[in-house]
Structures are given as C-alpha cells and as structure tokens.
Write a protein that holds these residues in place. Structure first.
Motif, PDB file in Angstrom:
ATOM      1  N   GLY A 299       0.866  -1.129   0.131  1.00 27.29           N
ATOM      2  CA  GLY A 299       0.044  -0.098  -0.017  1.00 27.29           C
ATOM      3  C   GLY A 299       0.992   1.394   0.041  1.00 27.29           C
ATOM      4  O   GLY A 299       0.510   2.451   0.143  1.00 27.29           O
TER       5      GLY A 299
ATOM      6  N   ARG B 188       0.264  -1.732   9.033  1.00 28.64           N
ATOM      7  CA  ARG B 188      -0.668  -2.641   8.394  1.00 28.64           C
ATOM      8  C   ARG B 188      -0.128  -4.050   8.732  1.00 28.64           C
ATOM      9  O   ARG B 188      -0.913  -4.917   9.124  1.00 28.64           O
ATOM     10  N   ARG B 243      -3.165   6.488  10.914  1.00 27.07           N
ATOM     11  CA  ARG B 243      -2.696   7.214   9.682  1.00 27.07           C
ATOM     12  C   ARG B 243      -2.468   8.733   9.969  1.00 27.07           C
ATOM     13  O   ARG B 243      -1.591   9.226   9.518  1.00 27.07           O
TER      14      ARG B 243
END
Lengths: 302, 303
Positions: A299, B188, B243
């Motif tokens: 990503g 992640r 984020r």
C-alpha cells in the motif's frame, strides 16, 4: 551403540519386577550412597510409605507405594473372576481384599531419548552400554531436557543460596556448585568397572534385575506368563516393546495395574518423533510471515 | 474428566525456565519481525522506516542473549551452547540462529551509527533480513518439542502464532517510532499480525479441546484474555486513527506490544499449568493408545 565400533558393549538395562518388590527402599539408599546424592529434606507426604515422592535430581530410584482395595489374585479367597470382591466373602466376616503395590521407579534409558535429543550442548550422550548419561562438566543448566522427558525423570538440582553467596559474582566465577541437571546413570562408573548398578546389587528380592536388555526381555516374558498362569490380578509389561513411542525402554517394568496408577505415562512418546513435521511447519510459518510483511508494503509508505 | 494417578502427582516435569525465557520469546519476536520490516523498507526505499526498525531490532536483539544466559543454571557455561549443532534440538538450532541474527543486527546498527555504508553493511543487513523469520518462528518449535501436553499438542499452531505475534509487535514498535507518513507498512503489519494471531490462537484453543482448558484457567487464562483485549483495542485504534495521528499510532502500538507480551506469558505459563495436572498427560495418551489398539485389532475395538 554402533558409533563405538570395537568398544561397543551389549545394551545393558534393568528389568524391575514389581510383583516381588517389598518396598524396603534399599535401592533408594544404595543409589544415594554410591552416587553421593544430596538429601532432599524430610517431608511427610501421607502417601502410604512414600516420603520420597518422585524421581528428581537427587532421587534416582523412587519406590512408589499404592494401597488398593483389590485382591492380589483374581481367583483369591475374596475375589471373583472379574477382579471384584465376592459379596459372600465379606458377609462371612472375611477381611476386605487388599493389595499393596510397590514399584521402584528409575530413568527408563529410552531407545529414543527425548532428553538426549534436545540437549543443545551435547552434555547428554549415549554410552557404549546403550544407556543415557549427563556429562556434568558440560551441562550448562539450560533445562530443555526437563520438560522433554515424557516421564518427568531428569531435573535440575538447585542448591539453596546462602546469604554470603554473592548473587552476581558467584555464577561468573563458576564456584556455585549446581544448577545442572541430574538423573540415573545406570551406574556408568560401576559398569565401566564390571560391576552391577548399586540399586540392583542392594535389592534383596531380585525385583531389580540388571543385565543385557535382550536377555531381560525374555526373562520378563517368562515371568509374565507365570504370573498369568497363577491368576495374578493385572500383570503386564511396561516399556518392553521396541515399537512403542520411545522405541522401548532400556529399563522396563512388570506392573500389576495401569501405568498411571504408579505415576507413569500410559503411552509415552519421544517429543522429537514429531520434529520433522514441526520443522516443516516452522519453515512454512517463517515463509508466510515474510510474505505477510511484504504484503504490508503493497500500500505504499503511508 | 478424571483419571487415575499417583496421589494426583504430576507425571511430566514442569519446566525449570525462569520468566526471562518468556521475555525472550517477546524480544526475539520483535527482533525477528523488525529484521523483515527493515529489509523490505530498504528495498522499498523507505529509509526512515528502515532506520527505526534497525534501531528497534538491534536493541531488542541485544537483550536476547543476556536474558537467555541469565536463565541458565550455570550461566558461565553459556558458550557450551555453541559446542555442537543438533537439528534434533530446537534450542541448539535457535542458539545458532540467534548468534547469527544478533551478530548481524548489532553489526548493522554499529555500521549505520558510524556511517560506514558499504558492502559490509549490505552483507550484514542481508544476513539479518534472512535470519529474522526463523528467529521469530523457531521458538514455536522450541516449546512444541517437549512432553508438555498443551505445548506438544499445539505443534501445528505454535510456530504460526509466534510468527504472527512477531509481525504484530515488530509492526507496533515501528509504528511508535516512525512518523505516520512513512509508517504505513508497519501499521498494516501490526494490524494484520494481530488479526492473524487472534485467529490462530482461537484455532489452537479449539483444536486442543480438553488439554487447552488451561488457557481458561489461572495465569494463562488471565493473560490470554488480556492479550486478546489489548490486541483488539490496539488494532482498532491503529486502523482508525493511526494514519493521521502520531499519538494514536503510538497508543495503538503500545497496546499491541502489551498484547504480544501478554500472549507470550500466557503460552509460557500454560505449559507449567499443563504439566502440573496429570490428567492432561494421562487422558489423551489413553485415548491415543485405545485408538491404536482399535486400528490394529478392529474386532476387539471398544465402542
């Protein structure tokens, strides 16, 4: 023992016939004396005549005592063929059936020994007699063998620290005398000198028989057949089968009840039996972990 | 379930390992996961993430040998670990993995600090990169290769669980130490690691059945619950706010680190609890023996 070449000896071991054990504990004492084993303290367990409790770093023979309301023979005065007591015998005022099982336990000296397999220092080794022995000058006390033994035999010896022991300096100086693992050596030193192990020597009833394992296995079969012919209640051999989970014991037993009654595992398996598959699982898990983290980069940086 | 036993005494021995071993499972996991994050960050050109994972991994790995040496009964003999290489002993294999991996990470960190960038640094970082995953997963084999029922019976799951947990905690540590704009892969990895870990732990408990009930009891049970709660909270926080907010990323990361440590402690203590009660040894073994008997003599099979 093939790696010993010309120095290889026949495999030696014990056949412990519990049907003639009288619980005198001469084996425990002889073992302590010969091997200079420290005392474990005096504790009253309340478990019949057993105040030793279990095999440990300081007890390499342990006599188990089990008082049972079962007859010794299935055709006995107070018993029926299925092993339960006859009601009329009780009503007739006869004593309730009772038997007292005694068993001198010891390291099994497994054909496939978990302790030896997992030892990371090479301290545990197989002798020219096929027995399993700890080299105490090499053991660093990592403790991996302790949970790797399916029988809970090998254990670490912890010496109580005294106030004057410098807690940090002592281990570095190497003067702290223990923290290593200990177990039965099948009297490796006596075997080297052509003597039988101390426990077998001291046993007054030949409950502990020492000899070549092949010969002992034959002797055990004969003894079992005899006890069965005499209608003994529950005789069986334990650890004589070379096809069991540890490849057979070097020190095996004739028991009169299920192994767990004596504190023995009913179907012991050497942990390393599963290791080839376990290594494959570990490698696959490592590869998938790698791939998983790589996927996390898909990503982009944010 | 009950089983005959000798006065209720244990059959297999409890481990003699000290808490240091559980902490090592944790720091080794951080180091192993960081090695992979670092190498991939380098390849992806994410220098900022590469730097923070190098410091984290090298620091976590520098702690490992002292923890393990402190656990020994005879610490002054720690070098005896390198006397032999035995594939039958996960501890022997692991000692060699750790010596290679920690040597590589320490050297790589020192070279980075000294700005000695060159072929030697590339080599040490490459070695560290490759030794990371085995370092993280061999500890599963270490525990499973024993006679402790709850560890041995989980031999198909433990390496996976430790791999997932290593991914989670290395990602979490990096998410704390790295600015949010370049910490995406770490976040992640942390979230994915937690999700995988939760699923794998659930699968392990389900498969273990009766033997796995120690994960609902005592210390193992308490820490299993703590681990799950912290892991879910951390992953949710990291996913929702990680984020945008560095503070949220740091908090989420800390929760996941706590979860990972609690998991190691839970698995570690479960082994002790499993050894203490002989029924966990006796009942599965009797069942196994009965099945084997039934297979070899179908006629006399018990129903």
């Amino acid at each position: 023992m093939s790696s010993y070449g010309a120095e290889a000896k026949p495999r030696m071991g014990f056949f412990t016939d519990t049907s003639v054990c009288i619980g005198c504990k001469a084996c425990e004492v002889a073992c302590k004396e010969w091997n200079l084993l420290p005392a474990d303290g005096l504790e009253w367990t309340g478990h019949s005549y057993d105040n030793t409790g279990e095999l440990s770093a300081n007890s390499w023979r342990h006599v188990a005592f089990i008082e049972q309301d079962k007859p010794l023979r299935i055709d006995g005065d107070f018993a029926t063929a299925d092993g339960t007591m006859a009601v009329d015998a009780l009503e007739g005022g006869g004593a309730a059936p009772m038997r007292w099982l005694m068993e001198s336990d010891v390291c099994k000296h497994c054909t496939h020994a978990g302790c030896l397999d997992v030892c990371p220092t090479g301290s545990l080794f197989r002798t020219e007699f096929g027995t399993v022995v700890v080299q105490e000058d090499i053991c660093n006390g990592c403790g991996y063998c302790v949970p790797a033994c399916p029988f809970g035999v090998i254990d670490r010896r912890e010496l109580p620290r005294k106030p004057e022991d410098a807690p940090l300096a002592l281990p570095l100086l190497g003067s702290k005398e223990d923290g290593r693992v200990w177990k039965c050596t099948l009297c490796y030193d006596r075997l080297k000198g052509g003597h039988e192990p101390a426990c077998a020597k001291a046993c007054p009833t030949h409950s502990i028989q020492f000899g070549e394992v092949d010969e002992l296995r034959e002797r055990a079969e004969q003894r079992l057949a005899k006890l069965e012919a005499q209608n003994w209640n529950g005789p069986r051999l334990y650890g004589h089968d070379a096809d069991d989970g540890v490849g057979g014991f070097g020190a095996f037993f004739l028991l009169l009840d299920e192994p767990e009654v004596y504190g023995l595992p009913p179907d012991p398996v050497v942990p390393t039996q599963h290791l080839p598959r376990l290594w494959k699982t570990t490698a696959l898990a490592a590869a998938v972990m790698f791939a998983g983290i790589a996927a996390a980069f898909a990503g982009g940086a944010e | 379930m009950t089983a005959d036993s000798y006065y209720g005494r244990p059959i297999v021995n409890e481990p003699v390992w000290k808490p240091e071993v559980a902490f090592y499972l944790f720091t080794g996991g951080i180091a192993g996961g960081s090695a992979v994050l670092h190498g991939l960050a380098k390849l992806a050109g994410n220098e900022r993430l590469a730097r923070s994972t190098l410091w984290i991994g090298a620091a976590a790995e520098a702690v490992c040998p002292p923890l393990l040496i402190s656990d020994l009964g005879r610490p002054e003999r720690f070098l005896n670990m390198l006397r032999v290489f035995k594939v039958t002993s996960p501890m022997s294999v692991g000692s060699w993995i750790l010596i290679v991996s920690s040597g590589a990470s320490t050297t790589a960190a020192a070279l980075e600090r000294l700005r000695l960038l060159g072929p030697l640094q590339a080599l040490t970082e490459g070695v560290w990169f490759l030794s990371g995953p085995p370092l993280a997963t061999y500890t599963g084999a270490l525990l499973a290769n024993t006679a402790i029922p709850v560890w041995s019976e989980a031999r198909d799951e433990l390496p996976w669980i430790f791999g997932a947990s290593a991914t989670a905690c290395a990602g979490a540590a990096a998410a704390i130490a790295t600015p949010t704009w370049c910490a995406g892969p770490a976040r992640r990895a942390a979230i994915g690691g937690v999700v995988a870990e939760l699923g794998l732990v659930h699968a392990m408990e389900k498969k273990l059945g009766f033997v796995g009930e120690v994960y609902e009891q005592g210390e193992a049970g308490e820490y299993a619950k703590v681990s799950k709660a912290l892991g879910i909270a951390g992953a949710v926080l990291l996913a929702a706010r990680g984020r945008r907010s560095r503070a949220a990323a740091a908090a989420g990361g800390a929760l996941i680190l706590g979860s990972s440590l609690a998991l190691r402690w839970s698995v570690f203590r479960a082994g002790f609890q499993s050894a203490r009660d002989p029924k966990y040894t006796v009942i599965p073994q009797k069942k196994r023996a009965a099945i084997r008997r039934a297979e070899s003599h179908p006629a006399s099979a018990p129903d």
